[in-house]
Design an enzyme around this catalytic site. Structure first.
Site, PDB file in Angstrom:
ATOM      1  CG  PHE A  34      -2.195  -0.797   1.222  1.00  8.13           C
ATOM      2  CD1 PHE A  34      -2.380  -1.451  -0.202  1.00  8.13           C
ATOM      3  CD2 PHE A  34      -3.042  -1.080   1.876  1.00  8.13           C
ATOM      4  CE1 PHE A  34      -3.441  -2.363  -0.323  1.00  8.13           C
ATOM      5  CE2 PHE A  34      -4.053  -1.641   2.041  1.00  8.13           C
ATOM      6  CZ  PHE A  34      -4.495  -2.678   0.967  1.00  8.13           C
ATOM      7  CG  ASN A 103       0.754  -9.687   3.595  1.00  8.92           C
ATOM      8  OD1 ASN A 103       0.630  -8.494   3.945  1.00  8.92           O
ATOM      9  ND2 ASN A 103       2.163 -10.473   3.241  1.00  8.92           N
ATOM     10  CG  ASP A 105      -0.539 -12.645   0.320  1.00  9.29           C
ATOM     11  OD1 ASP A 105       0.037 -13.673   1.071  1.00  9.29           O
ATOM     12  OD2 ASP A 105       0.554 -11.764   0.101  1.00  9.29           O
TER      13      ASP A 105
HETATM   14  P1  NAD Z   1       2.324  -1.197   3.910  1.00  9.65           P
HETATM   15  O1  NAD Z   1       1.983  -1.065   2.411  1.00  9.65           O
HETATM   16  O2  NAD Z   1       1.786  -0.020   4.856  1.00  9.65           O
HETATM   17  O3  NAD Z   1       4.014  -1.125   4.170  1.00  9.65           O
HETATM   18  C1  NAD Z   1       4.824  -2.080   3.423  1.00  9.65           C
HETATM   19  C2  NAD Z   1       6.040  -1.952   4.079  1.00  9.65           C
HETATM   20  O4  NAD Z   1       7.040  -2.993   3.611  1.00  9.65           O
HETATM   21  C3  NAD Z   1       6.818  -0.568   3.619  1.00  9.65           C
HETATM   22  O5  NAD Z   1       7.557  -0.262   4.843  1.00  9.65           O
HETATM   23  C4  NAD Z   1       7.723  -0.809   2.534  1.00  9.65           C
HETATM   24  O6  NAD Z   1       8.775  -0.201   2.628  1.00  9.65           O
HETATM   25  C5  NAD Z   1       7.996  -2.362   2.734  1.00  9.65           C
HETATM   26  N1  NAD Z   1       8.512  -3.182   1.664  1.00  9.65           N
HETATM   27  C6  NAD Z   1       8.073  -3.342   0.599  1.00  9.65           C
HETATM   28  N2  NAD Z   1       8.511  -4.449  -0.112  1.00  9.65           N
HETATM   29  C7  NAD Z   1       9.497  -4.825   0.498  1.00  9.65           C
HETATM   30  C8  NAD Z   1      10.493  -5.811   0.487  1.00  9.65           C
HETATM   31  N3  NAD Z   1      10.645  -6.597  -0.923  1.00  9.65           N
HETATM   32  N4  NAD Z   1      11.241  -6.183   1.387  1.00  9.65           N
HETATM   33  C9  NAD Z   1      11.268  -5.415   2.636  1.00  9.65           C
HETATM   34  N5  NAD Z   1      10.342  -4.602   2.905  1.00  9.65           N
HETATM   35  C10 NAD Z   1       9.560  -4.089   1.945  1.00  9.65           C
HETATM   36  O7  NAD Z   1       1.880  -2.624   4.362  1.00  9.65           O
HETATM   37  P2  NAD Z   1       1.365  -2.974   5.719  1.00  9.65           P
HETATM   38  O8  NAD Z   1       2.089  -2.704   6.708  1.00  9.65           O
HETATM   39  O9  NAD Z   1       1.364  -4.545   5.674  1.00  9.65           O
HETATM   40  O10 NAD Z   1      -0.010  -2.471   5.763  1.00  9.65           O
HETATM   41  C11 NAD Z   1      -0.923  -2.452   4.822  1.00  9.65           C
HETATM   42  C12 NAD Z   1      -2.283  -3.214   4.801  1.00  9.65           C
HETATM   43  O11 NAD Z   1      -2.294  -3.650   3.827  1.00  9.65           O
HETATM   44  C13 NAD Z   1      -2.204  -4.412   5.868  1.00  9.65           C
HETATM   45  O12 NAD Z   1      -3.330  -4.334   6.634  1.00  9.65           O
HETATM   46  C14 NAD Z   1      -2.559  -5.623   4.514  1.00  9.65           C
HETATM   47  O13 NAD Z   1      -3.717  -6.242   5.167  1.00  9.65           O
HETATM   48  C15 NAD Z   1      -2.794  -5.012   3.465  1.00  9.65           C
HETATM   49  N6  NAD Z   1      -2.283  -5.607   2.311  1.00  9.65           N
HETATM   50  C16 NAD Z   1      -2.076  -6.876   2.123  1.00  9.65           C
HETATM   51  C17 NAD Z   1      -1.378  -7.182   0.939  1.00  9.65           C
HETATM   52  C18 NAD Z   1      -1.245  -8.630   0.767  1.00  9.65           C
HETATM   53  O14 NAD Z   1      -1.727  -9.464   1.203  1.00  9.65           O
HETATM   54  N7  NAD Z   1      -0.121  -9.154  -0.055  1.00  9.65           N
HETATM   55  C19 NAD Z   1      -0.999  -6.311  -0.059  1.00  9.65           C
HETATM   56  C20 NAD Z   1      -1.362  -5.095   0.172  1.00  9.65           C
HETATM   57  C21 NAD Z   1      -1.952  -4.555   1.159  1.00  9.65           C
END
Ligand code: NAD
Length: 238
Positions: A34, A103, A105
């Protein structure tokens, strides 16, 4: 990298390790997060993503909700990356007790992790709001617009915690318990901006708090070890 050496040692010594993760764990599997610069919050839609994936918006405009959800949040062809795989191996080897994830997923389970607490639910569980019949994610993805129950015609809702909705109590309690008992807590790929989930790491009582992220987080000053970089690439080297 010295930090990797320390983490390797801590994990070898660990019997009750816990991993707490977020969307950054799955970006290397091709699922956008996000808050990164290329994340969903920096793209433009008719409404901000926080609005679209809220409970009230889902009820008011399910068509718009599902258009966004299916295009931006349902990645059914994504596969686990090295971080998911390493965590599953650590659990199988007796070093890690559980994964607590924000997550939705299902990639930790796909990699073989058994104890996974999904704080925000899962795209893989979907229920009819009327008769509660279960549907898989493929059913939702294939639906033309809003998925409807094939028995009663009720609207199908993903078992995903939307904004304005509470977390599941039993899941939170289990996550709190496992974090409280953890010897090592690894926090990875999360901006720690989404509450109440982020607050759960306050329950950790040990002195081996590890943060793995591409960018700084509000918890950096409290960490005992920080690894900066891509979590899949880093964990692959463990
Ligand atoms: P966020 O988007 O707020 O933050 C993601 C964090 O991960 C950032 O600090 C970024 O710098 C870091 N990041 C990104 N890619 C990385 C990598 N390869 N290695 C290390 N760090 C990396 O996400 P959040 O804190 O999980 O909160 C967002 C909300 O969004 C959650 O509640 C989640 O449920 C949801 N979400 C889930 C998914 C999924 O299921 N894959 C995807 C998008 C959002």
């Amino acid at each position: 990298m010295r930090e990797l050496e320390i983490l390797r040692t801590w994990l070898e010594e660990s019997r009750r390790g816990v991993f707490f993760g977020g969307a950054g764990v799955s970006t290397e599997s091709g699922i956008p997060d996000f808050r990164s610069v290329d994340g969903l919050y920096h793209q433009s839609y008719d409404y901000p993503p926080e609005t679209i994936i809220s409970h009230s918006f889902f009820l008011q405009a399910p068509g718009e909700f599902y258009r966004f959800y299916k295009e931006k949040m349902l990645y059914l062809n994504a596969a686990p990356n090295a971080a998911h795989q390493k965590l599953a191996q650590l659990e199988a080897a007796g070093h890690l007790k559980a994964v607590v994830t924000q997550n939705i997923d299902g990639l930790h389970q796909a990699a073989g992790s058994r104890k996974v607490y999904e704080l925000h639910g899962s795209v893989h569980r979907n229920y009819c709001m009327k008769c509660h019949k279960f549907f898989d994610a493929g059913y939702v993805k294939r639906a033309e617009s809003v998925p409807r129950c094939d028995v009663c015609g009720g609207m199908v809702k993903p078992d995903v915690v939307l904004y304005e909705e509470p977390l599941d109590n039993a899941t939170v309690e289990s996550a709190v318990k496992t974090i409280t008992q953890a010897d090592v807590l690894i926090v990875g790929g999360t901006s720690l901006a989404v509450y109440p989930a982020a607050g759960l790491i306050d329950y950790y009582q040990g002195n081996r708090l590890v943060l793995i992220n591409k960018t700084p987080t509000p918890y950096d000053s409290r960490a005992n070890l920080i690894l900066t970089g891509k979590i899949g690439e880093l964990m692959e080297q463990l």
